[in-house]
Write a protein that holds these residues in place. Structure first.
Motif, short mmCIF file in Angstrom:
data_model
loop_
_atom_site.label_atom_id
_atom_site.label_comp_id
_atom_site.label_asym_id
_atom_site.label_seq_id
_atom_site.Cartn_x
_atom_site.Cartn_y
_atom_site.Cartn_z
N GLY A 1 11.82 -12.13 9.35
CA GLY A 1 11.45 -11.77 10.71
C GLY A 1 11.13 -10.29 10.81
O GLY A 1 11.95 -9.45 10.42
N GLY A 2 9.97 -9.97 11.34
CA GLY A 2 9.57 -8.58 11.43
C GLY A 2 10.45 -7.75 12.35
O GLY A 2 10.49 -6.53 12.23
N ARG A 3 11.15 -8.40 13.27
CA ARG A 3 12.00 -7.69 14.22
C ARG A 3 13.50 -7.81 13.88
O ARG A 3 14.34 -7.46 14.70
N ASP A 4 13.81 -8.30 12.69
CA ASP A 4 15.21 -8.45 12.26
C ASP A 4 15.62 -7.20 11.48
O ASP A 4 15.85 -7.22 10.27
N ALA A 5 15.73 -6.09 12.20
CA ALA A 5 15.84 -4.78 11.55
C ALA A 5 17.06 -4.64 10.66
O ALA A 5 16.97 -4.12 9.55
N GLN A 6 18.22 -5.08 11.13
CA GLN A 6 19.44 -4.87 10.37
C GLN A 6 19.43 -5.63 9.05
O GLN A 6 19.79 -5.07 8.00
N VAL A 7 19.03 -6.89 9.07
CA VAL A 7 18.97 -7.66 7.83
C VAL A 7 17.87 -7.12 6.92
O VAL A 7 18.06 -6.98 5.70
N ASN A 8 16.73 -6.79 7.50
CA ASN A 8 15.64 -6.26 6.67
C ASN A 8 16.04 -5.00 5.93
O ASN A 8 15.62 -4.77 4.79
N ALA A 9 16.89 -4.19 6.56
CA ALA A 9 17.34 -2.96 5.92
C ALA A 9 18.22 -3.24 4.70
O ALA A 9 18.35 -2.38 3.82
N ALA A 10 18.80 -4.44 4.64
CA ALA A 10 19.68 -4.80 3.53
C ALA A 10 18.99 -5.65 2.47
O ALA A 10 19.62 -6.04 1.48
N LEU A 11 17.70 -5.92 2.63
CA LEU A 11 17.01 -6.87 1.75
C LEU A 11 16.49 -6.26 0.45
O LEU A 11 16.03 -7.00 -0.42
N GLY A 12 16.56 -4.95 0.31
CA GLY A 12 16.00 -4.32 -0.88
C GLY A 12 16.45 -4.93 -2.19
O GLY A 12 15.61 -5.35 -3.02
N PRO A 13 17.75 -5.01 -2.46
CA PRO A 13 18.20 -5.61 -3.73
C PRO A 13 17.78 -7.07 -3.90
O PRO A 13 17.46 -7.51 -5.00
N THR A 14 17.80 -7.82 -2.78
CA THR A 14 17.39 -9.22 -2.85
C THR A 14 15.94 -9.34 -3.28
O THR A 14 15.61 -10.10 -4.20
N LEU A 15 15.06 -8.60 -2.62
CA LEU A 15 13.64 -8.70 -2.93
C LEU A 15 13.31 -8.17 -4.31
O LEU A 15 12.43 -8.71 -5.01
N LYS A 16 13.99 -7.13 -4.74
CA LYS A 16 13.77 -6.60 -6.08
C LYS A 16 14.08 -7.66 -7.14
O LYS A 16 13.36 -7.79 -8.15
N ALA A 17 15.14 -8.43 -6.90
CA ALA A 17 15.54 -9.46 -7.86
C ALA A 17 14.66 -10.70 -7.80
O ALA A 17 14.43 -11.36 -8.82
N MET A 18 14.13 -11.03 -6.60
CA MET A 18 13.46 -12.31 -6.42
C MET A 18 11.94 -12.25 -6.50
O MET A 18 11.31 -13.23 -6.90
N GLN A 19 11.34 -11.14 -6.11
CA GLN A 19 9.89 -11.09 -6.09
C GLN A 19 9.32 -11.24 -7.50
O GLN A 19 9.82 -10.66 -8.45
N GLY A 20 8.28 -12.04 -7.59
CA GLY A 20 7.66 -12.33 -8.88
C GLY A 20 8.19 -13.58 -9.54
O GLY A 20 7.59 -14.06 -10.51
N ARG A 21 9.29 -14.12 -9.04
CA ARG A 21 9.82 -15.36 -9.62
C ARG A 21 8.94 -16.52 -9.15
O ARG A 21 8.60 -16.62 -7.97
N PRO A 22 8.57 -17.44 -10.05
CA PRO A 22 7.60 -18.47 -9.69
C PRO A 22 8.09 -19.46 -8.64
O PRO A 22 7.27 -20.11 -7.98
N ASN A 23 9.41 -19.58 -8.47
CA ASN A 23 9.95 -20.54 -7.50
C ASN A 23 10.30 -19.88 -6.16
O ASN A 23 10.86 -20.54 -5.28
N PHE A 24 9.96 -18.60 -6.00
CA PHE A 24 10.33 -17.87 -4.78
C PHE A 24 9.10 -17.47 -3.98
O PHE A 24 8.12 -16.98 -4.54
N ALA A 25 9.17 -17.69 -2.67
CA ALA A 25 8.08 -17.29 -1.78
C ALA A 25 8.65 -16.51 -0.61
O ALA A 25 9.67 -16.90 -0.03
#
Length: 264
Positions: free
Chosen positions: A210-234
């Motif tokens: 969610g573009g307006r979910d500021a608090q969670v988005n601020a904590a997503l860095g480690p998650t996205l670093k680990a998951m982006q590029g994985r073929p089963n993740f969108a």
């Protein structure tokens, strides 16, 4: 409405909608909410032929809570076990799981333990890892005591969504929530790391951000670093979505889920 009693004596209530032979979906709410948050969506998907399970987590909505209240009674593994019991009670396997915030965390907990339970996993408002001071959980009952449930509910609704149509339901859910349950759950959510569970999983995983979910988005860095590029993740952006994107970006949220399920 269906009900089961867990092995530690807590009554768990869930709704079971749609045709019994439909492809099963779980819609699981987050902290301080209840299945009512997803009620309209459950009826929508049931109308399309899916079988939809919508639990009230322990201590939330119509479900019971352990006595005495303690953080141990609301640990992530304990709450996840309740949902396995729900799947057993309903007799469904495997499911498309959709989790908001805590509802996504509980699914991530189950991935390595119960992989056969899942067709896919979709989360919104969920960080796969979080590290906060444990003492912060004490402010939940303190806030309710100082300001009262109605004011806390109103502030939470305003902080959760910009959509006026979504605020009354959020206010209703938060106002009737037991803040001592909130403290117990929040103590367990202050520090967890389930990224490895997601990385090791082979099932299709969708994150609706969610573009307006500021608090969670601020904590997503480690998650996205680990998951982006994985073929089963969108990762799909929901620009107008807040923490409860199903309430304030409903059409986009539903459309993206249907596209995801139909691909898998």
């Amino acid at each position: 409405m269906a009900q089961l009693v867990t092995d530690d004596g807590v009554a768990i209530v869930y709704d079971d909608l749609g045709p019994r032979d439909g492809v099963p979906i779980v819609l699981c709410h987050g902290l301080a909410a209840a299945g009512e948050q997803l009620e309209a969506d459950a009826h929508y998907f049931a109308g399309l032929g899916y079988r939809v399970l919508v639990p009230d987590l322990r201590g939330h909505g119509r479900s019971g809570k352990p006595a005495p209240l303690s953080a141990a009674g609301f640990s992530i593994p304990r709450m996840a076990a309740d949902l396995v019991a729900m799947l057993d009670d309903a007799g469904v396997d495997p499911v498309h799981w959709v989790g908001n915030s805590l509802g996504g965390i509980l699914a991530l907990e189950l991935l390595p333990r119960q992989p056969a339970r899942f067709r896919t996993l979709a989360t919104f408002g969920t960080a796969y890892r979080l590290s906060l001071p444990r003492w912060g959980a004490r402010f939940i009952p303190l806030g309710y005591a100082l300001f009262g449930p109605r004011l806390i509910a109103g502030m939470t609704a305003w902080g959760t969504t910009r959509a006026p149509s979504a605020r009354p339901l959020i206010e209703k859910l938060v106002a009737r929530f037991d803040p001592q349950v909130g403290r117990c759950v929040a103590e367990n959510l202050s520090n967890y790391d389930l990224i490895a569970n997601a990385v090791a999983a082979t099932l299709p995983i969708l994150m609706l951000r969610g573009g307006r979910d500021a608090q969670v988005n601020a904590a997503l860095g480690p998650t996205l670093k680990a998951m982006q590029g994985r073929p089963n993740f969108a990762l799909v952006e929901v620009p107008e979505g807040g923490h409860c994107a199903n309430l304030d970006a409903t059409e986009v949220w539903r459309t993206e889920l249907l596209k995801f399920w139909r691909r898998h």
